[in-house]
Design an enzyme around this catalytic site. Sequence first.
Site, PDB file in Angstrom:
ATOM      1  CB  CYS A   1      -0.966   0.004   1.184  1.00  0.00           C
ATOM      2  SG  CYS A   1      -0.174   0.184   2.792  1.00  0.00           S
TER       3      CYS A   1
ATOM      4  CG  HIS B   1      -2.668  10.886  12.263  1.00  0.00           C
ATOM      5  ND1 HIS B   1      -3.843  10.176  12.135  1.00  0.00           N
ATOM      6  CD2 HIS B   1      -2.057  10.825  11.055  1.00  0.00           C
ATOM      7  CE1 HIS B   1      -3.939   9.725  10.906  1.00  0.00           C
ATOM      8  NE2 HIS B   1      -2.864  10.095  10.222  1.00  0.00           N
TER       9      HIS B   1
ATOM     10  CG  HIS C   1      -6.521   6.072   8.840  1.00  0.00           C
ATOM     11  ND1 HIS C   1      -5.642   7.005   8.303  1.00  0.00           N
ATOM     12  CD2 HIS C   1      -7.570   6.779   9.329  1.00  0.00           C
ATOM     13  CE1 HIS C   1      -6.161   8.216   8.455  1.00  0.00           C
ATOM     14  NE2 HIS C   1      -7.325   8.110   9.069  1.00  0.00           N
TER      15      HIS C   1
ATOM     16  CG  ASP D   1      -7.070  -4.318   3.846  1.00  0.00           C
ATOM     17  OD1 ASP D   1      -6.447  -4.017   4.893  1.00  0.00           O
ATOM     18  OD2 ASP D   1      -7.048  -3.608   2.825  1.00  0.00           O
TER      19      ASP D   1
ATOM     20  NE  ARG E   1      -4.179  -2.448   4.424  1.00  0.00           N
ATOM     21  CZ  ARG E   1      -4.506  -1.243   3.922  1.00  0.00           C
ATOM     22  NH1 ARG E   1      -3.616  -0.271   3.888  1.00  0.00           N
ATOM     23  NH2 ARG E   1      -5.707  -1.034   3.434  1.00  0.00           N
TER      24      ARG E   1
ATOM     25  CB  CYS F   1      -2.342   1.681   6.815  1.00  0.00           C
ATOM     26  SG  CYS F   1      -1.637   2.410   5.352  1.00  0.00           S
TER      27      CYS F   1
END
Length: 172
Positions: free
Chosen positions: A106, A143, A146, A150, A158, A160
């Site tokens: 990704c 932060h 996210h 999947d 995941r 990410c």
Amino acid sequence: MRAIIVWSVVLMTQFACKGNAQQSQQPGAEHQDNPYYSRTDTTHLRVSNREWKKILPPELYRVAREEGTERAFTGKYWDSEAKGTYYCAVCGNKLFRSDAKFASSCGWPSFFEPVRKHSVIYKEDHSLGMDRIEVECARCNSHLGHIFDDGPPPTHKRFCMNSVSLDFEPGK
């Protein structure tokens, strides 16, 4: 004379090894101006964004404190296979182990689980016209990225994450 040289080499090697061991326990030079950075303290921090802006590099501040995102395939950890531990780049909180990292293609580092159940927290995120779950550092509320459904077994999650929001310490 030879015994003195050998003894000197032994002492220098021991000193160098001790120095390296201490160095890996301490945050790097990039954190020397951050009084809130600790890899051992898990106390929740209440620091204003005004204060964080004085301390953090601009790109880390943008992503971690303003919920930004680095461009895909540009972060230093997205395709790293190095063994070790990932920490919050803002406060030093322990977040992920490399054995939970996987190649998701990704463009961001992806993990299937955090190192501890309470090392991260989750928030609903409805920005950019999407419904997502944001992942924040549980210590400083920065932060990180996210979470999606999947990922691989055993969690099928995941995480990410943005590379800029992570520090890495090599290890097993």
